[in-house]
Design an enzyme around this catalytic site. Sequence first.
Site, PDB file in Angstrom:
ATOM      1  N   GLY A 170     -19.516  11.583 -47.617  1.00 15.77           N
ATOM      2  CA  GLY A 170     -20.828  11.224 -47.079  1.00 15.77           C
ATOM      3  C   GLY A 170     -21.877  12.323 -47.147  1.00 15.77           C
ATOM      4  O   GLY A 170     -22.827  12.325 -46.365  1.00 15.77           O
ATOM      5  N   ASN A 217     -24.118  12.814 -49.517  1.00 12.08           N
ATOM      6  CA  ASN A 217     -25.399  12.222 -49.926  1.00 12.08           C
ATOM      7  C   ASN A 217     -26.043  11.452 -48.776  1.00 12.08           C
ATOM      8  O   ASN A 217     -27.250  11.507 -48.569  1.00 12.08           O
ATOM      9  CB  ASN A 217     -25.205  11.312 -51.139  1.00 12.08           C
ATOM     10  CG  ASN A 217     -25.006  12.101 -52.408  1.00 12.08           C
ATOM     11  OD1 ASN A 217     -25.912  12.769 -52.892  1.00 12.08           O
ATOM     12  ND2 ASN A 217     -23.792  12.061 -52.941  1.00 12.08           N
ATOM     13  N   MET A 242     -16.356   3.516 -53.288  1.00 14.62           N
ATOM     14  CA  MET A 242     -15.427   3.460 -54.417  1.00 14.62           C
ATOM     15  C   MET A 242     -14.831   2.066 -54.647  1.00 14.62           C
ATOM     16  O   MET A 242     -13.717   1.925 -55.165  1.00 14.62           O
ATOM     17  CB  MET A 242     -14.328   4.517 -54.236  1.00 14.62           C
ATOM     18  CG  MET A 242     -14.876   5.937 -54.104  1.00 14.62           C
ATOM     19  SD  MET A 242     -16.068   6.429 -55.401  1.00 14.62           S
ATOM     20  CE  MET A 242     -14.943   7.036 -56.653  1.00 14.62           C
ATOM     21  N   ARG A 243     -15.564   1.036 -54.278  1.00 11.79           N
ATOM     22  CA  ARG A 243     -15.143  -0.348 -54.568  1.00 11.79           C
ATOM     23  C   ARG A 243     -16.260  -1.031 -55.345  1.00 11.79           C
ATOM     24  O   ARG A 243     -17.416  -0.613 -55.271  1.00 11.79           O
ATOM     25  CB  ARG A 243     -14.916  -1.125 -53.265  1.00 11.79           C
ATOM     26  CG  ARG A 243     -14.006  -0.440 -52.289  1.00 11.79           C
ATOM     27  CD  ARG A 243     -12.616  -0.993 -52.352  1.00 11.79           C
ATOM     28  NE  ARG A 243     -11.747  -0.256 -51.427  1.00 11.79           N
ATOM     29  CZ  ARG A 243     -10.469  -0.534 -51.258  1.00 11.79           C
ATOM     30  NH1 ARG A 243      -9.900  -1.522 -51.915  1.00 11.79           N
ATOM     31  NH2 ARG A 243      -9.734   0.178 -50.425  1.00 11.79           N
ATOM     32  N   LEU A 244     -15.898  -2.136 -56.015  1.00 11.12           N
ATOM     33  CA  LEU A 244     -16.900  -2.889 -56.774  1.00 11.12           C
ATOM     34  C   LEU A 244     -17.565  -3.920 -55.881  1.00 11.12           C
ATOM     35  O   LEU A 244     -16.899  -4.778 -55.311  1.00 11.12           O
ATOM     36  CB  LEU A 244     -16.221  -3.602 -57.935  1.00 11.12           C
ATOM     37  CG  LEU A 244     -16.281  -2.945 -59.303  1.00 11.12           C
ATOM     38  CD1 LEU A 244     -15.655  -3.859 -60.343  1.00 11.12           C
ATOM     39  CD2 LEU A 244     -17.705  -2.577 -59.682  1.00 11.12           C
ATOM     40  N   ASN A 274     -26.910   3.032 -56.987  1.00 13.48           N
ATOM     41  CA  ASN A 274     -25.645   3.770 -56.930  1.00 13.48           C
ATOM     42  C   ASN A 274     -25.881   5.203 -57.396  1.00 13.48           C
ATOM     43  O   ASN A 274     -26.680   5.443 -58.298  1.00 13.48           O
ATOM     44  CB  ASN A 274     -24.624   3.082 -57.848  1.00 13.48           C
ATOM     45  CG  ASN A 274     -23.272   3.775 -57.855  1.00 13.48           C
ATOM     46  OD1 ASN A 274     -22.764   4.176 -56.800  1.00 13.48           O
ATOM     47  ND2 ASN A 274     -22.690   3.936 -59.030  1.00 13.48           N
ATOM     48  N   HIS A 317     -24.082   8.282 -59.206  1.00  9.44           N
ATOM     49  CA  HIS A 317     -22.900   8.486 -60.066  1.00  9.44           C
ATOM     50  C   HIS A 317     -22.896   9.898 -60.656  1.00  9.44           C
ATOM     51  O   HIS A 317     -23.920  10.353 -61.169  1.00  9.44           O
ATOM     52  CB  HIS A 317     -22.870   7.439 -61.178  1.00  9.44           C
ATOM     53  CG  HIS A 317     -21.626   7.516 -61.995  1.00  9.44           C
ATOM     54  ND1 HIS A 317     -20.432   6.961 -61.568  1.00  9.44           N
ATOM     55  CD2 HIS A 317     -21.368   8.136 -63.167  1.00  9.44           C
ATOM     56  CE1 HIS A 317     -19.495   7.224 -62.469  1.00  9.44           C
ATOM     57  NE2 HIS A 317     -20.038   7.947 -63.443  1.00  9.44           N
TER      58      HIS A 317
HETATM   59  C1  GAR Z   1     -20.713  11.566 -55.306  1.00  9.80           C
HETATM   60  O1  GAR Z   1     -20.536  12.671 -56.150  1.00  9.80           O
HETATM   61  C2  GAR Z   1     -20.994  10.333 -56.117  1.00  9.80           C
HETATM   62  O2  GAR Z   1     -21.694  10.628 -57.287  1.00  9.80           O
HETATM   63  C3  GAR Z   1     -19.603   9.859 -56.430  1.00  9.80           C
HETATM   64  O3  GAR Z   1     -18.879  10.075 -55.255  1.00  9.80           O
HETATM   65  C4  GAR Z   1     -19.400  11.227 -54.607  1.00  9.80           C
HETATM   66  C5  GAR Z   1     -19.612  10.883 -53.161  1.00  9.80           C
HETATM   67  O4  GAR Z   1     -19.921  12.017 -52.433  1.00  9.80           O
HETATM   68  N1  GAR Z   1     -19.611   8.468 -56.776  1.00  9.80           N
HETATM   69  C6  GAR Z   1     -18.820   7.934 -57.700  1.00  9.80           C
HETATM   70  O5  GAR Z   1     -17.991   8.582 -58.304  1.00  9.80           O
HETATM   71  C7  GAR Z   1     -19.016   6.464 -57.925  1.00  9.80           C
HETATM   72  N2  GAR Z   1     -18.318   6.048 -59.107  1.00  9.80           N
HETATM   73  P1  GAR Z   1     -20.427  11.876 -50.936  1.00  9.80           P
HETATM   74  O6  GAR Z   1     -19.503  10.899 -50.222  1.00  9.80           O
HETATM   75  O7  GAR Z   1     -20.272  13.260 -50.392  1.00  9.80           O
HETATM   76  O8  GAR Z   1     -21.862  11.409 -50.970  1.00  9.80           O
END
Ligand code: GAR
Length: 192
Positions: free
Chosen positions: A16, A18, A96-98, A113, A115
């Site tokens: 979390g 972001n 991490m789910r669709l 999203n 990524h």
């Molecule tokens: C982030 O780096 C995001 O880009 C990635 O998960 C991390 C979450 O970090 N997302 C993916 O890989 C989606 N396919 P956070 O929970 O600290 O924000």
Amino acid sequence: MSHGPLKLAFLGSGAGTNFQAVIDAVASGRLSAQIVCAISDNPSSRFLERAREANIPEHFVDPGPDSRKFPEAAQQAVYDLLTASHADVVVLAGFMRLLKDPTLSAFEGRIINIHPSLLPKYPGATAIQDAMAAGETETGATIHQVTAALDAGPIISQQVVPISPDDTLQTLRAKINAVEQEMIVDVLKNWR
Ligand code: GAR
């Protein structure tokens, strides 16, 4: 879209960071928005804890026993929560789910999203590892609209992150995370 500050809903599964960047930007007045709900498939995630700490309504949606699936009942539960929260924009921040219908259709063009790669390169759950394993000298972060195709919706913002020879997965992830945190606040600031 409702009047007043932009209403944001977040979905996350993990750390979390972001989400926290946006919580902080709203708290400091750097971003004019209201975070109306936080939804997770992981009841013990740091993501949900951050919502609790910031007094943001938090919800656990049970994903069932299969770690790769997010079944119909869960999809419906997410839709119900998002609709009840009157969210203008839905942010997938390490979810991490669709996500599927009914949410995709109901919030078309309003789900984004984050990524950790320069999409269309390296979609999927191991994007940072994949870029390193391919011997890339740079990778990056992308914010894109969510569509039914995995990590393939229209790109809103993208930034390059160089990979140095002594980077580990951990150091590169930290660099990408820092870039993502700036990007998500900027994208939401410029939302119209
Ligand atoms: C982030 O780096 C995001 O880009 C990635 O998960 C991390 C979450 O970090 N997302 C993916 O890989 C989606 N396919 P956070 O929970 O600290 O924000």
